[in-house]
Design an enzyme around this catalytic site. Structure first.
Site, PDB file in Angstrom:
ATOM      1  N   SER A  45      -1.912  -6.940  -5.115  1.00  0.00           N
ATOM      2  CA  SER A  45      -1.156  -5.998  -4.286  1.00  0.00           C
ATOM      3  C   SER A  45      -2.030  -4.831  -3.878  1.00  0.00           C
ATOM      4  CB  SER A  45       0.065  -5.484  -5.052  1.00  0.00           C
ATOM      5  OG  SER A  45       0.967  -6.530  -5.329  1.00  0.00           O
ATOM      6  N   GLU A  46      -2.800  -4.289  -4.830  1.00  0.00           N
ATOM      7  CA  GLU A  46      -3.733  -3.212  -4.515  1.00  0.00           C
ATOM      8  C   GLU A  46      -4.984  -3.313  -5.375  1.00  0.00           C
ATOM      9  OE1 GLU A  46       0.062  -0.867  -3.144  1.00  0.00           O
ATOM     10  OE2 GLU A  46      -0.444  -1.454  -5.180  1.00  0.00           O
ATOM     11  N   THR A  47      -6.079  -2.845  -4.793  1.00  0.00           N
ATOM     12  CA  THR A  47      -7.335  -2.625  -5.498  1.00  0.00           C
ATOM     13  C   THR A  47      -7.696  -1.162  -5.293  1.00  0.00           C
ATOM     14  OG1 THR A  47      -8.105  -4.897  -5.196  1.00  0.00           O
ATOM     15  CG2 THR A  47      -9.784  -3.220  -5.599  1.00  0.00           C
TER      16      THR A  47
END
Length: 301
Positions: A45-47
């Site tokens: 979903s996010e880095t």
């Protein structure tokens, strides 16, 4: 170039639940295109990329990417990065009395308190960098039913109607009458993005929960950021404080409750949302959750 990375599961106390996050350290030498390429490679979903702060009194600067875009603010990268930095840089202080982490994000400075609780799990609580504000008028129930695969009578409960709020990123909030309807929702691949436009996603919620200790069960279907459904969405939780204030009219004082998310995906997540009401006004919002380390390694670039 070789960079150290870690992955954590966020908004959970156990591994292989919650929302997975990749954290890349020492990312000052990376340009935007490389950061975006790395985020696509991790495909989470996010880095989040950790850089030296612009102001040396702060802990770090963060840049947050989905597989498709950079975000000015997001909750699960904030919690996960704060937990990682506290456990890496000040483990003794964390065990004794907690650590304050100051993170420079594109939205502004985000202050986090990180503590290790009696069970040994590590929890981060941050002050929302912006209070929730209403966005553009929300879509009506009829087009929402087509976009989400629901029936008209399944949208809305109590005083809750569809609304738009933002605490940094704007979402449409859709109250759903039952958990059965929530579990059945499926975005239409054509109607859903057409209806949301520039808004980053639709946050569906119901008061019928899986866990008795939760107040709300939610799902977040993303729009235009390179992911489908998000297991836990801290920025949406911060904005949800505006929804709760608008439709529940809580009394003055401190309030705290748990939002459960990701259960329909097999990634159960628990987000602790806090708010303070003064003279009928929402004046402060906090978001908290645990995070657990999963893996560590090196990126060869």
């Amino acid at each position: 170039m070789r960079l150290r990375f870690f992955t954590l599961d966020v908004f959970t106390t156990r591994r292989f639940a919650g929302n997975p996050l990749a954290v890349v350290l020492g990312a000052d030498g990376l340009d935007c295109a490389t950061m975006q390429a790395i985020a696509r490679e991790f495909n989470l979903s996010e880095t989040v990329f950790v850089l030296e702060p612009r102001d040396s009194v702060n802990t770090a600067r963060l840049r947050i990417f989905t597989p498709g875009v950079e975000l000015p603010f997001a909750g699960h990268p904030t919690v996960g990065a704060a937990v990682l930095l506290a456990t890496q840089r000040a483990p003794e202080m964390l065990t004794r009395h907690g650590v304050v982490i100051a993170l420079e994000e594109e939205i502004g400075l985000v202050r986090c308190e990180v503590v290790r609780d009696a069970s040994g799990a590590v929890l981060a609580r941050f002050d929302a960098p912006r209070l929730p504000v209403r966005g553009a008028p929300a879509p009506h129930a009829a087009p929402l039913t087509q976009a989400l695969g629901l029936e008209a009578e399944e949208i809305g409960f109590g005083h809750h109607i569809p609304s738009s709020f933002s605490a940094g990123v704007e979402l449409v909030f859709v109250p759903v009458r039952s958990r059965a309807a929530l579990d059945r929702a499926r975005p239409d691949p054509a109607a859903f993005p057409a209806l949301l436009g520039e808004r980053i996603g639709a946050y569906l919620y119901t008061s019928e929960t899986v866990e008795p200790s939760s107040a709300v069960c939610a799902r977040m279907f993303a729009n235009g950021v390179g992911i489908g459904e998000d297991p836990a969405t801290g920025a949406a939780a911060a904005a949800f404080a505006g929804v709760a204030h608008a439709f529940e009219a809580p009394e003055d004082g401190e309030h705290e409750f748990v939002i459960e998310q990701g259960y329909a995906m097999g990634r159960p997540s628990r987000i602790i949302l806090g708010s303070r009401i003064e003279a009928g006004r929402l004046v402060a919002v906090t978001v908290a959750g645990h995070a657990v380390l999963i893996q560590r390694g090196d990126l060869d670039l």
